[in-house]
Design an enzyme around this catalytic site. Structure first.
Site, PDB file in Angstrom:
ATOM      1  CG  ASP A  36      -1.876  -1.214   1.181  1.00  0.00           C
ATOM      2  OD1 ASP A  36      -2.329  -1.571   0.077  1.00  0.00           O
ATOM      3  OD2 ASP A  36      -2.149  -1.795   2.243  1.00  0.00           O
ATOM      4  CE  LYS A  64     -11.030  -6.896  -0.148  1.00  0.00           C
ATOM      5  NZ  LYS A  64      -9.744  -6.227  -0.461  1.00  0.00           N
ATOM      6  CG  PHE A  65     -12.487  -9.778  -9.796  1.00  0.00           C
ATOM      7  CD1 PHE A  65     -12.213  -8.498 -10.241  1.00  0.00           C
ATOM      8  CD2 PHE A  65     -11.513 -10.761  -9.960  1.00  0.00           C
ATOM      9  CE1 PHE A  65     -10.997  -8.190 -10.844  1.00  0.00           C
ATOM     10  CE2 PHE A  65     -10.297 -10.471 -10.562  1.00  0.00           C
ATOM     11  CZ  PHE A  65     -10.041  -9.182 -11.003  1.00  0.00           C
ATOM     12  CG  ASP A 115     -19.736  -7.413 -12.665  1.00  0.00           C
ATOM     13  OD1 ASP A 115     -20.896  -7.539 -13.133  1.00  0.00           O
ATOM     14  OD2 ASP A 115     -19.031  -6.403 -12.842  1.00  0.00           O
ATOM     15  N   GLY A 170       0.755  -5.297   6.495  1.00  0.00           N
ATOM     16  CA  GLY A 170       1.140  -4.149   5.689  1.00  0.00           C
ATOM     17  C   GLY A 170       2.115  -3.234   6.374  1.00  0.00           C
TER      18      GLY A 170
END
Length: 231
Positions: free
Chosen positions: A11, A62-63, A65, A210
């Site tokens: 990040d 994080k698809f 659809d 992170g």
């Protein structure tokens, strides 16, 4: 390490800073997570650069659809050569099954396909705000069970749910856990946190970490200390 447990979240505000960090760590000591911000800014070429440096990549987009669109995005990730890719479990069984099926031609070279259950920043009040009346832990189990039944490899979950999920869904079902903070680190914007040793003891297979690593004066040393604690 043959199968490092730590996934470092890249990040960063710019690509140069991320690549400078990558140059300071050994590829075998961890894997790297590329999320929405960096992928939107720098695209597939950034992932390719990480691969050229010898690193394995978790593409954390994080698809979510319709089944056809989601599965084609997952296939694109496989073409890119990533180690792991994820979808939202709340997209449902048909969406997840389509994403699983489209990876079959890749055989052993396919990426791990996992699903996001309940975001680690969410509490019961947050779920209630979107019309879900159950507690986070119950919703995690609901979505993780759906994920396994859809044929995926595992889920993203908080460490607090790991023991429950391993017991309910079996040892082979992979658990990827964000919200991991080494002893002495600030919790940040994660609400459900554990240390690396606590998380692995609870059943987590991979740990997303992170800022405690990326913002460290000596990230390689911090990473080595975490890996040693897990050995």
């Amino acid at each position: 390490m043959l199968d490092p447990k730590v996934i470092v979240a890249l990040d960063y505000p710019n690509q140069d800073a991320a690549l400078a960090f990558v140059d300071r760590i050994e590829p075998g000591s961890c894997r790297l997570k590329v999320g929405k911000e960096m992928f939107t800014l720098y695209g597939p070429d950034f992932v390719r650069k990480l691969h050229e440096c010898g690193h394995s990549v978790f593409l954390d987009l994080k698809f979510h659809d319709i089944p056809n669109t989601c599965s084609r995005a997952v296939a694109a990730a496989a073409e890119l050569g990533v180690w792991m890719v994820n979808v939202h479990a709340s997209g449902g069984e048909r969406m997840m099954a389509a994403s699983r099926d489209i990876l079959e031609p890749y055989g052993k070279d396919r990426p791990l396909l996992i699903a996001v259950t309940v975001l680690t920043s969410m509490e019961a009040s947050d779920l209630a705000g979107i019309g879900i009346a159950c507690a986070p832990q119950e919703q995690v189990l609901n979505l993780a069970t759906l994920t396994k039944n859809s044929g995926l490899d595992g889920v993203v979950c908080s460490a607090q749910e790991s023991t429950m999920l391993k017991s309910a869904l079996g040892k082979e079902f992979q658990l990827i856990t964000p919200g991991i903070r080494p002893v002495g680190s600030a919790a940040g914007d994660q609400r459900r946190v554990m240390t690396p040793v606590e998380a692995v003891s609870a059943g987590s297979d991979y740990l997303v970490i992170g800022r405690p690593i990326t913002q460290a004066t000596d990230p390689s040393a911090v990473l080595a200390e975490i890996n040693q604690s897990l050995a």
